[in-house]
Design an enzyme around this catalytic site. Structure first.
Site, PDB file in Angstrom:
ATOM      1  CE1 TYR A 167      -3.871  -2.438   5.510  1.00 46.65           C
ATOM      2  CE2 TYR A 167      -3.370  -0.092   5.601  1.00 46.65           C
ATOM      3  CZ  TYR A 167      -3.631  -1.234   4.875  1.00 46.65           C
ATOM      4  OH  TYR A 167      -3.630  -1.177   3.504  1.00 46.65           O
ATOM      5  CB  SER A 191      -0.867  -0.012   1.262  1.00 46.36           C
ATOM      6  OG  SER A 191      -1.446   1.260   1.472  1.00 46.36           O
ATOM      7  CE  LYS A 224      -1.442  -4.130   3.308  1.00 51.03           C
ATOM      8  NZ  LYS A 224      -1.795  -5.390   2.627  1.00 51.03           N
TER       9      LYS A 224
HETATM   10  C1  UD1 Z   1      -7.012   4.679   3.880  1.00 54.86           C
HETATM   11  C2  UD1 Z   1      -6.016   4.390   4.965  1.00 54.86           C
HETATM   12  C3  UD1 Z   1      -4.799   3.760   4.332  1.00 54.86           C
HETATM   13  C4  UD1 Z   1      -5.199   2.512   3.555  1.00 54.86           C
HETATM   14  C5  UD1 Z   1      -6.247   2.883   2.516  1.00 54.86           C
HETATM   15  C6  UD1 Z   1      -6.759   1.683   1.748  1.00 54.86           C
HETATM   16  C7  UD1 Z   1      -6.399   5.960   6.796  1.00 54.86           C
HETATM   17  C8  UD1 Z   1      -5.862   7.143   7.529  1.00 54.86           C
HETATM   18  N1  UD1 Z   1      -5.707   5.586   5.726  1.00 54.86           N
HETATM   19  O1  UD1 Z   1      -6.399   5.597   2.975  1.00 54.86           O
HETATM   20  O2  UD1 Z   1      -3.851   3.448   5.318  1.00 54.86           O
HETATM   21  O3  UD1 Z   1      -4.085   1.966   2.914  1.00 54.86           O
HETATM   22  O4  UD1 Z   1      -7.342   3.506   3.171  1.00 54.86           O
HETATM   23  O5  UD1 Z   1      -7.618   0.895   2.503  1.00 54.86           O
HETATM   24  O6  UD1 Z   1      -7.406   5.398   7.160  1.00 54.86           O
HETATM   25  N2  UD1 Z   1     -13.262  10.459   3.591  1.00 54.86           N
HETATM   26  C9  UD1 Z   1     -14.379  11.239   3.844  1.00 54.86           C
HETATM   27  N3  UD1 Z   1     -15.531  10.614   4.250  1.00 54.86           N
HETATM   28  C10 UD1 Z   1     -15.618   9.251   4.434  1.00 54.86           C
HETATM   29  C11 UD1 Z   1     -14.476   8.460   4.167  1.00 54.86           C
HETATM   30  C12 UD1 Z   1     -13.305   9.107   3.754  1.00 54.86           C
HETATM   31  O7  UD1 Z   1     -14.333  12.451   3.707  1.00 54.86           O
HETATM   32  O8  UD1 Z   1     -16.674   8.753   4.830  1.00 54.86           O
HETATM   33  C13 UD1 Z   1     -12.043  11.115   3.118  1.00 54.86           C
HETATM   34  C14 UD1 Z   1     -10.844  10.866   3.994  1.00 54.86           C
HETATM   35  O9  UD1 Z   1     -10.787  11.770   5.051  1.00 54.86           O
HETATM   36  C15 UD1 Z   1      -9.710  11.038   2.994  1.00 54.86           C
HETATM   37  C16 UD1 Z   1     -10.308  10.555   1.669  1.00 54.86           C
HETATM   38  O10 UD1 Z   1     -11.719  10.592   1.853  1.00 54.86           O
HETATM   39  O11 UD1 Z   1      -9.402  12.394   2.878  1.00 54.86           O
HETATM   40  C17 UD1 Z   1      -9.878   9.156   1.297  1.00 54.86           C
HETATM   41  O12 UD1 Z   1     -10.094   8.304   2.408  1.00 54.86           O
HETATM   42  P1  UD1 Z   1      -9.984   6.715   2.321  1.00 54.86           P
HETATM   43  O13 UD1 Z   1     -10.829   6.217   1.219  1.00 54.86           O
HETATM   44  O14 UD1 Z   1     -10.230   6.171   3.691  1.00 54.86           O
HETATM   45  O15 UD1 Z   1      -8.470   6.475   1.874  1.00 54.86           O
HETATM   46  P2  UD1 Z   1      -7.077   6.925   2.531  1.00 54.86           P
HETATM   47  O16 UD1 Z   1      -7.242   7.803   3.688  1.00 54.86           O
HETATM   48  O17 UD1 Z   1      -6.249   7.461   1.417  1.00 54.86           O
END
Ligand code: UD1
Length: 348
Positions: free
Chosen positions: A149, A125, A153
């Site tokens: 997690y 990842s 990795k």
């Molecule tokens: C997350 C994990 C990362 C993991 C990846 C794949 C965290 C901090 N990071 O990455 O370690 O490898 O998933 O599983 O959890 N968001 C919203 N609303 C939501 C969900 C997400 O605004 O309901 C935003 C988040 O704040 C972020 C973006 O969407 O800014 C992407 O989030 P997400 O899909 O969880 O991915 P990562 O944070 O990049």
């Protein structure tokens, strides 16, 4: 043709990779314990590929069972997707995460020794890059220790790398950015158990009415619209990347190599939501919420190494990612159904 043991082959990325393997003329052997997937995926994969698939309902944290499968199947290669992947849950249950993710890896390596399996590509990842400067490049140090997690990795990458120094194996470390989308047929896609943590599954659950509203975590980041930027990649492109990485290892002497699988472009939370609204014709109820702990403002891949070495690039657009996600959601509004597949598992 390679016989490829796909550990975690019924999961989101694993299932799409199984289809690409069959299309490329390889023979997948699926091993999954269905802890975060459903057995019906096997039937869907058989329908999609038009072939009978060999599969095991087995827990790869069990060394004896893992070795028995390798003895029976004699795979040429392994694709390792088997592990737990929810960041928040890993903080709550660190020992379970380390035990599961590490033991699965140890057992696959023991199994490979049993069957003299030469190649393994690992589902790593972008999280391993931690706070490195963006865009992330493969020769940056893998450092993330923010969550069990993320650290599992890093640790697995290290175990594979050290083992390759002394064993006759070749290792591909595939660092995924943010996988989304679904097979264009709408029959396989992402179906996480419980409340989704990641953005696209959260969007999908609001779109299908399973959740009331979508929280946008943080609107004051130093980005053009104030929301975080991520490098979303279509699961179909990602799946094709696995086949390219396997083919590369089979054709080269490389012992260990990392490749980024991303598009090289950042998309904001709001941009992704708007693209999904366009693809679905829906207006999603949104609530602006505080920043989520541990989120970085922006990251994306330098995707040039995979292009140069594997001849692979991500081709699908954000609009296609949203359209395909929506098609799967409409066809499966409650996710995959429970129940036994028609297809029977292989027996040891
Ligand atoms: C997350 C994990 C990362 C993991 C990846 C794949 C965290 C901090 N990071 O990455 O370690 O490898 O998933 O599983 O959890 N968001 C919203 N609303 C939501 C969900 C997400 O605004 O309901 C935003 C988040 O704040 C972020 C973006 O969407 O800014 C992407 O989030 P997400 O899909 O969880 O991915 P990562 O944070 O990049």
């Amino acid at each position: 043709m390679m016989r490829v043991l796909v550990a975690g082959g019924a999961g989101f990325i694993g299932s799409h990779t199984v289809v690409k393997l069959v299309e490329a003329g390889h023979e997948p052997i699926i091993v999954d314990n269905f802890s975060n997937s459903k057995p019906v995926v096997i039937d869907r994969l058989e329908a999609l590929t038009g072939s009978h698939l060999t599969w095991y309902n087995a827990d790869l944290t069990n060394r004896e069972i893992t070795e028995a499968i390798f003895t029976q199947e004699q795979p040429d290669a392994v694709i390792h997707f088997a592990g737990l992947k929810a960041v928040g849950e890993s903080v709550e249950k660190p020992l379970w995460y380390y035990e599961t993710n590490m033991n699965t890896t140890f057992n696959l390596l023991h199994g490979m020794a049993t069957a003299e399996t030469r190649h393994i590509v690992f589902s790593s990842s972008a999280t391993v890059y931690g706070n490195n400067p963006i865009p992330f490049q493969e020769d940056m140090e893998a450092v993330n220790s923010l969550s069990p997690y993320g650290y599992s990795k890093v640790a697995i990458e290290r175990v594979l790398t050290d083992t390759a120094k002394v064993a006759d194996i070749q290792v591909g470390l595939l660092r995924y950015f943010n996988p989304v989308g679904a097979h264009p047929s709408g029959t396989i896609g992402e179906d996480p158990l419980g409340i989704p943590n990641n953005l696209m599954p959260a969007i999908a659950s609001v779109a299908t009415g399973r959740r009331e509203k979508l929280y946008v975590f943080g609107t004051d980041y130093p980005t053009p619209d104030g929301t975080c930027l991520r490098d979303y990649i279509h699961v179909q492109d990602l799946a094709a990347g696995h086949v390219a990485a396997l083919d590369y290892l089979a054709a080269h002497d490389t012992k260990v190599r990392a490749w980024n699988f991303g598009t090289g472009q950042g998309t904001s939370v709001l941009e992704l939501i708007h693209a999904f609204e366009k693809a679905s014709g829906l207006t999603l109820p949104i609530e602006y919420a505080p920043r989520r702990d541990g989120d970085r403002d922006a990251f994306w891949a330098d995707a040039s190494r995979a292009k140069i070495e594997l001849g692979w690039t991500a081709e699908k657009t954000i609009d296609e990612m949203c359209a395909d996600t929506w098609r799967f959601q409409q066809a499966n509004p409650e996710g995959y159904p429970d129940g036994d597949p028609i297809s029977r598992p292989a027996q040891l």
